[in-house]
Design a protein around this motif. Structure first.
Motif, PDB file in Angstrom:
ATOM      1  N   THR A  64       0.832  -1.199   0.000  1.00  0.00           N
ATOM      2  CA  THR A  64       0.000   0.000   0.000  1.00  0.00           C
ATOM      3  C   THR A  64       0.872   1.257   0.000  1.00  0.00           C
ATOM      4  N   ILE A  65       0.314   2.350  -0.477  1.00  0.00           N
ATOM      5  CA  ILE A  65       1.029   3.624  -0.526  1.00  0.00           C
ATOM      6  C   ILE A  65       0.992   4.272   0.862  1.00  0.00           C
ATOM      7  N   LEU A  66       2.183   4.635   1.359  1.00  0.00           N
ATOM      8  CA  LEU A  66       2.292   5.331   2.636  1.00  0.00           C
ATOM      9  C   LEU A  66       2.478   6.832   2.439  1.00  0.00           C
ATOM     10  N   SER A  67       3.281   7.204   1.423  1.00  0.00           N
ATOM     11  CA  SER A  67       3.479   8.628   1.135  1.00  0.00           C
ATOM     12  C   SER A  67       3.958   8.798  -0.305  1.00  0.00           C
ATOM     13  N   VAL A  68       3.903  10.050  -0.788  1.00  0.00           N
ATOM     14  CA  VAL A  68       4.254  10.362  -2.177  1.00  0.00           C
ATOM     15  C   VAL A  68       5.125  11.610  -2.208  1.00  0.00           C
ATOM     16  N   VAL A  69       6.155  11.569  -3.054  1.00  0.00           N
ATOM     17  CA  VAL A  69       6.992  12.739  -3.309  1.00  0.00           C
ATOM     18  C   VAL A  69       7.097  12.854  -4.821  1.00  0.00           C
ATOM     19  N   GLU A  70       6.923  14.087  -5.347  1.00  0.00           N
ATOM     20  CA  GLU A  70       7.006  14.228  -6.798  1.00  0.00           C
ATOM     21  C   GLU A  70       7.578  15.581  -7.188  1.00  0.00           C
ATOM     22  N   THR A  71       8.162  15.600  -8.375  1.00  0.00           N
ATOM     23  CA  THR A  71       8.625  16.860  -8.928  1.00  0.00           C
ATOM     24  C   THR A  71       7.430  17.533  -9.588  1.00  0.00           C
ATOM     25  N   THR A  72       7.506  18.818  -9.782  1.00  0.00           N
ATOM     26  CA  THR A  72       6.418  19.578 -10.381  1.00  0.00           C
ATOM     27  C   THR A  72       6.364  19.343 -11.884  1.00  0.00           C
ATOM     28  N   VAL A  84       0.948  19.601 -25.245  1.00  0.00           N
ATOM     29  CA  VAL A  84       1.672  18.383 -24.904  1.00  0.00           C
ATOM     30  C   VAL A  84       2.206  18.525 -23.489  1.00  0.00           C
ATOM     31  N   ILE A  85       2.019  17.503 -22.691  1.00  0.00           N
ATOM     32  CA  ILE A  85       2.497  17.538 -21.311  1.00  0.00           C
ATOM     33  C   ILE A  85       3.686  16.596 -21.186  1.00  0.00           C
ATOM     34  N   LEU A  86       4.804  17.142 -20.793  1.00  0.00           N
ATOM     35  CA  LEU A  86       5.995  16.363 -20.488  1.00  0.00           C
ATOM     36  C   LEU A  86       6.386  16.723 -19.068  1.00  0.00           C
ATOM     37  N   THR A  87       6.347  15.779 -18.184  1.00  0.00           N
ATOM     38  CA  THR A  87       6.615  16.109 -16.794  1.00  0.00           C
ATOM     39  C   THR A  87       8.107  16.154 -16.505  1.00  0.00           C
ATOM     40  N   LYS A  88       8.896  15.434 -17.266  1.00  0.00           N
ATOM     41  CA  LYS A  88      10.358  15.424 -17.109  1.00  0.00           C
ATOM     42  C   LYS A  88      10.761  15.339 -15.644  1.00  0.00           C
ATOM     43  N   GLY A  89      10.193  14.425 -14.948  1.00  0.00           N
ATOM     44  CA  GLY A  89      10.502  14.254 -13.535  1.00  0.00           C
ATOM     45  C   GLY A  89      10.110  12.863 -13.086  1.00  0.00           C
ATOM     46  N   VAL A  90       9.910  12.734 -11.805  1.00  0.00           N
ATOM     47  CA  VAL A  90       9.563  11.433 -11.244  1.00  0.00           C
ATOM     48  C   VAL A  90       8.577  11.622 -10.092  1.00  0.00           C
ATOM     49  N   THR A  91       7.711  10.633  -9.957  1.00  0.00           N
ATOM     50  CA  THR A  91       6.849  10.538  -8.791  1.00  0.00           C
ATOM     51  C   THR A  91       7.302   9.301  -8.031  1.00  0.00           C
ATOM     52  N   ALA A  92       7.616   9.482  -6.766  1.00  0.00           N
ATOM     53  CA  ALA A  92       8.092   8.362  -5.936  1.00  0.00           C
ATOM     54  C   ALA A  92       7.044   8.075  -4.862  1.00  0.00           C
ATOM     55  N   PHE A  93       6.660   6.812  -4.787  1.00  0.00           N
ATOM     56  CA  PHE A  93       5.700   6.364  -3.784  1.00  0.00           C
ATOM     57  C   PHE A  93       6.444   5.504  -2.770  1.00  0.00           C
ATOM     58  N   LEU A  94       6.395   5.880  -1.504  1.00  0.00           N
ATOM     59  CA  LEU A  94       6.915   5.033  -0.440  1.00  0.00           C
ATOM     60  C   LEU A  94       5.804   4.064  -0.096  1.00  0.00           C
ATOM     61  N   LEU A  95       6.101   2.789  -0.208  1.00  0.00           N
ATOM     62  CA  LEU A  95       5.088   1.760   0.013  1.00  0.00           C
ATOM     63  C   LEU A  95       5.420   0.956   1.256  1.00  0.00           C
ATOM     64  N   SER A  96       4.456   0.190   1.713  1.00  0.00           N
ATOM     65  CA  SER A  96       4.692  -0.737   2.813  1.00  0.00           C
ATOM     66  C   SER A  96       5.562  -1.869   2.278  1.00  0.00           C
ATOM     67  N   GLU A  97       6.802  -1.939   2.653  1.00  0.00           N
ATOM     68  CA  GLU A  97       7.774  -2.939   2.205  1.00  0.00           C
ATOM     69  C   GLU A  97       8.321  -2.685   0.804  1.00  0.00           C
ATOM     70  N   SER A  98       8.156  -1.493   0.249  1.00  0.00           N
ATOM     71  CA  SER A  98       8.613  -1.293  -1.112  1.00  0.00           C
ATOM     72  C   SER A  98       8.582   0.168  -1.537  1.00  0.00           C
TER      73      SER A  98
END
Length: 153
Positions: A64-72, A84-98
């Protein structure tokens, strides 16, 4: 009787086997990586997929997702009238065990413990390329990998 010390390991997830320390065992580290051909994606960017959709997919991997960090996200407007949408970044999800890392066209699910990342493969494909079952993987994927460190020793 003296306690048995932990031995160094290549992975924090596999520091001990279940037989050595059953109360500490987290399972072997597993990594599922998918990189899609951008033109074949159902959405312009995988980063635009709502968190609720990722939550549903991750249920298949038993995390399950515990928290999220992302670039704008960055919005770029080409010469034509299309937006056209290019996010050129990353979304990181801290998960339970992953952890789950999502870019415009790739997904990396890194897990340990009793998670089952391969069970999330089909739901990820259903989300990213709904018609994937009728196509050869070369049509929509740049690459796909799965590693389980416990088997690489």
């Amino acid at each position: 009787m003296a306690p048995t010390p932990l031995t160094p390991s290549s992975s924090a997830c596999s520091a001990a086997s279940s037989n050595d320390f059953p109360e500490l065992f987290e399972g072997s580290e597993k990594t599922l990586s998918l990189c899609f051909k951008s033109k074949r994606l159902a959405s312009q960017s995988l980063r635009l997929v709502p968190q609720e959709a990722w939550s549903e997919i991750l249920k298949h991997a038993k995390c399950t997702i515990l928290s999220v960090v992302e670039t704008t996200p960055t919005v770029l407007t080409p010469k034509s009238h299309e937006k056209v949408i290019l996010t050129k970044g990353v979304t990181a999800f801290l998960l339970s065990e992953s952890s789950l890392f999502v870019t415009d066209n790739s997904v990396v699910l890194k897990t340990c413990g009793r998670t089952t990342p391969l069970m999330a493969l089909e739901p990820i494909l259903d989300l990213a390329v709904p018609s994937w079952r009728n196509q050869h993987p070369d049509h929509y994927l740049k690459y796909a990998t799965f590693m389980r460190l416990g088997y690489m020793r």
